[in-house]
Design an enzyme around this catalytic site. Structure first.
Site, PDB file in Angstrom:
ATOM      1  N   THR A 146      37.822 -30.695  16.676  1.00  0.00           N
ATOM      2  CA  THR A 146      37.501 -29.354  16.166  1.00  0.00           C
ATOM      3  C   THR A 146      37.028 -29.428  14.725  1.00  0.00           C
ATOM      4  OG1 THR A 146      38.320 -27.064  16.093  1.00  0.00           O
ATOM      5  CG2 THR A 146      39.830 -28.783  15.334  1.00  0.00           C
ATOM      6  N   ASN A 147      36.728 -28.290  14.135  1.00  0.00           N
ATOM      7  CA  ASN A 147      36.333 -28.159  12.740  1.00  0.00           C
ATOM      8  C   ASN A 147      37.342 -27.280  12.032  1.00  0.00           C
ATOM      9  OD1 ASN A 147      33.971 -29.619  12.908  1.00  0.00           O
ATOM     10  ND2 ASN A 147      32.619 -27.865  12.671  1.00  0.00           N
ATOM     11  N   ARG A 148      37.384 -27.432  10.712  1.00  0.00           N
ATOM     12  CA  ARG A 148      38.302 -26.611   9.942  1.00  0.00           C
ATOM     13  C   ARG A 148      37.686 -25.217   9.744  1.00  0.00           C
ATOM     14  NH1 ARG A 148      40.919 -28.707   4.291  1.00  0.00           N
ATOM     15  NH2 ARG A 148      42.142 -26.836   3.867  1.00  0.00           N
ATOM     16  N   VAL A 154      30.793 -24.725  14.123  1.00  0.00           N
ATOM     17  CA  VAL A 154      30.609 -25.358  15.441  1.00  0.00           C
ATOM     18  C   VAL A 154      30.800 -26.863  15.294  1.00  0.00           C
ATOM     19  CG1 VAL A 154      28.979 -25.668  17.339  1.00  0.00           C
ATOM     20  CG2 VAL A 154      28.919 -23.554  15.983  1.00  0.00           C
TER      21      VAL A 154
END
Ligand code: CTP
Ligand code: CA
Length: 223
Positions: free
Chosen positions: A33-35, A101
């Site tokens: 995932t991304n922060r 994203v």
């Protein structure tokens, strides 16, 4: 009543907003995932609704309540986000691509939980492949829509953001610094707006104030 037209600079306009991170499965219990807290995208959705727009918010997994009046579509992966955006993008006048994203996703997510030891080979080397660029994909067919992108940068904020404006075909990029003491998870944001017309720094403020200023700048670009 939600059916009555509301006043404001976006009255009668349809707005699409993406927000939050995406989560790309490694197996049923693990993901890449991304922060992102989603706070900026949700603040934009509130600001656009307060400006009179009909708002669709396509959101990755976040711990935030749906803003009043806003249609929220919840997704997990980048591919789901792109699919969920297609129709609302077709129908919109203005789109804000605020989601963080994941640029890559595991090439072959496992259908069952991978186990330490027995599945170390699969857990220690996860092959990643490109996700679609949602903003660039949709902006390629934008017609007269106004498209706003975001750039969270640790270095060379303005140069990186201007390159994204051109590469992605956006009309406006809202760039912010996310190094030490930067924006992640906080309620404040320092943002620079870039367009073909030039660069301007927004006054430092809460994400709600910054969102309202970005909405006003984007509304000014509508025909
Ligand atoms: N974006 C998107 N789909 C992606 C990646 C980015 O829609 N797969 C959008 C983001 O929502 C944002 C803008 O593109 O509005 C810029 O995202 P960013 O991650 O800063 O840019 P990238 O082109 O992915 O470049 P990099 O991560 O290498 O800085
Ligand atoms: Ca990226």
């Amino acid at each position: 009543c939600a059916q009555l037209p509301r006043a404001g600079v976006l009255a009668g306009r349809r707005v699409l907003i993406t927000a939050g991170p995406t989560a790309e499965p490694i197996d049923p219990v693990r993901y890449v995932t991304n922060r992102s807290s989603g706070k900026m995208g949700y603040a934009l959705a509130r600001a656009a609704w307060q400006a009179g727009a009909d708002v669709t918010l396509v959101s990755g997994p976040v711990a935030l309540d749906a803003p009043t009046g806003v249609r929220v579509v919840r997704v997990r992966t980048a591919e789901e986000m792109l699919q969920a955006c297609r129709q609302p993008f077709d129908e919109c006048d203005l789109a804000f691509f605020c989601a963080a994203v994941a640029d890559k996703r595991p090439a072959a997510p496992a259908g069952r939980k991978l186990k330490k030891g027995a599945d170390d080979a699969a857990l220690e080397r996860i092959e990643l492949v490109d996700n679609p660029d949602i903003l660039a994909t949709l902006a390629a067919g934008k017609g007269s829509r106004v498209v706003v992108g975001f750039a969270a940068e640790t270095d060379d904020v303005v140069d990186n953001a201007r390159a994204k404006l051109e590469r992605k075909g956006a009309d406006l990029i809202a760039a912010n610094y996310v190094g030490a003491g930067g924006a992640f998870g906080s309620d404040e944001n320092l943002v620079v707006l870039l367009s073909a017309q030039g660069t301007s720094e927004l006054p430092y403020g809460s994400k709600d104030d910054v969102a309202a200023a970005i909405v006003r700048a984007a509304a000014d670009m509508l025909g």
